[in-house]
Enzyme design. Structure first.
Site, PDB file in Angstrom:
ATOM      1  CG  ASP A  96      -0.342  -0.087   2.549  1.00 51.04           C
ATOM      2  OD1 ASP A  96       0.868  -0.384   2.637  1.00 51.04           O
ATOM      3  OD2 ASP A  96      -1.047   0.130   3.555  1.00 51.04           O
ATOM      4  NE  ARG A 161      -7.825  -2.615   6.768  1.00 48.63           N
ATOM      5  CZ  ARG A 161      -6.529  -2.519   7.056  1.00 48.63           C
ATOM      6  NH1 ARG A 161      -5.685  -2.033   6.179  1.00 48.63           N
ATOM      7  NH2 ARG A 161      -6.064  -2.925   8.216  1.00 48.63           N
TER       8      ARG A 161
HETATM    9  P1  IMP Z   1       6.961   0.860   6.714  1.00 49.73           P
HETATM   10  O1  IMP Z   1       7.229   1.930   7.747  1.00 49.73           O
HETATM   11  O2  IMP Z   1       7.541   1.229   5.372  1.00 49.73           O
HETATM   12  O3  IMP Z   1       7.443  -0.465   7.195  1.00 49.73           O
HETATM   13  O4  IMP Z   1       5.381   0.790   6.532  1.00 49.73           O
HETATM   14  C1  IMP Z   1       4.604  -0.090   7.290  1.00 49.73           C
HETATM   15  C2  IMP Z   1       3.133   0.039   7.058  1.00 49.73           C
HETATM   16  O5  IMP Z   1       2.660   1.132   7.813  1.00 49.73           O
HETATM   17  C3  IMP Z   1       2.637   0.331   5.655  1.00 49.73           C
HETATM   18  O6  IMP Z   1       2.594  -0.792   4.807  1.00 49.73           O
HETATM   19  C4  IMP Z   1       1.236   0.826   5.980  1.00 49.73           C
HETATM   20  O7  IMP Z   1       0.318  -0.252   6.129  1.00 49.73           O
HETATM   21  C5  IMP Z   1       1.457   1.559   7.291  1.00 49.73           C
HETATM   22  N1  IMP Z   1       1.470   3.010   7.027  1.00 49.73           N
HETATM   23  C6  IMP Z   1       2.521   3.815   6.824  1.00 49.73           C
HETATM   24  N2  IMP Z   1       2.134   5.084   6.586  1.00 49.73           N
HETATM   25  C7  IMP Z   1       0.781   5.065   6.652  1.00 49.73           C
HETATM   26  C8  IMP Z   1      -0.237   6.068   6.465  1.00 49.73           C
HETATM   27  O8  IMP Z   1       0.004   7.257   6.197  1.00 49.73           O
HETATM   28  N3  IMP Z   1      -1.533   5.643   6.600  1.00 49.73           N
HETATM   29  C9  IMP Z   1      -1.869   4.355   6.882  1.00 49.73           C
HETATM   30  N4  IMP Z   1      -0.948   3.384   7.049  1.00 49.73           N
HETATM   31  C10 IMP Z   1       0.360   3.739   6.920  1.00 49.73           C
HETATM   32 MG    MG Z   2      -1.691  -0.441   8.335  1.00 53.16          MG
END
Ligand code: IMP
Ligand code: MG
Length: 171
Positions: A96, A161
């Protein structure tokens, strides 16, 4: 319901998905592709993108969680693994959003051990200003600024979602 402002309207997402699908079809020619969808956040993007691709697409669903019940920690685990072999497959992880980069870097390392032929990452959104682990997706829908976004699979504590656009909540 919180106040949600539109960041990327549905028409813009649809247009970008057409472009991404075209790019993927050019890159993979006639090959089969395996989409690795991350539950629950990537289901909308996975389905909408796959419908635009003419290659044969296989699907696997995985789930990532952390020991501390907070995705923003280093202690990630695969709480739901693939159910068919990905060995020799051309795999694309469908994400996402890439934020810190920890999830994608963890997943790539973990899945490489299962010996896919190739492994790429396709993310609907990218928030490069938040990156901690230096990693980039091979395909990115939209690069966005540092906003908390919801919709099109992305959640705020499991809510919102199903919005057909990407919105943001003022923090
Ligand atoms: P990471 O920090 O790149 O490991 O991201 C982990 C997960 O955090 C992502 O796949 C999203 O599901 C969630 N995430 C990060 N930023 C957002 C946001 O702005 N809204 C909703 N979920 C987020
Ligand atoms: Mg999430």
């Amino acid at each position: 319901m919180k106040e949600i402002k539109v960041l990327i309207p549905e028409e813009e997402i649809n247009q970008r998905l057409d472009e991404l699908a075209k790019q993927i079809m050019e890159d993979y020619k006639e090959k089969d592709i395996m989409f690795l969808c991350i539950l629950k956040r990537s289901i909308f993007f996975t389905v909408e993108l796959a419908k635009r691709i003419k290659n044969n697409v296989l699907f696997e669903f995985i789930e990532v969680s952390s020991y501390e019940n907070n995705l923003r920690t280093d202690n990630l685990k695969l709480s739901k693994d693939v159910t068919q072999s990905i060995e020799g497959r051309d795999v694309i992880i469908i994400e996402d959003i890439i934020d810190s980069g920890k999830t994608i870097s963890y997943l790539k390392d973990n899945l490489k051990n299962k010996n896919p032929r190739t492994i790429k990452v396709c993310s609907l959104l990218d928030k490069p200003s938040r990156r901690i682990v230096p990693i980039e997706a091979d395909y990115v829908g939209f690069t966005i600024e540092n906003k908390f976004v919801v919709g099109y699979g992305l959640d705020d504590n499991q809510n919102y979602r199903n919005l057909n656009y990407v919105g943001y909540i003022e923090m």
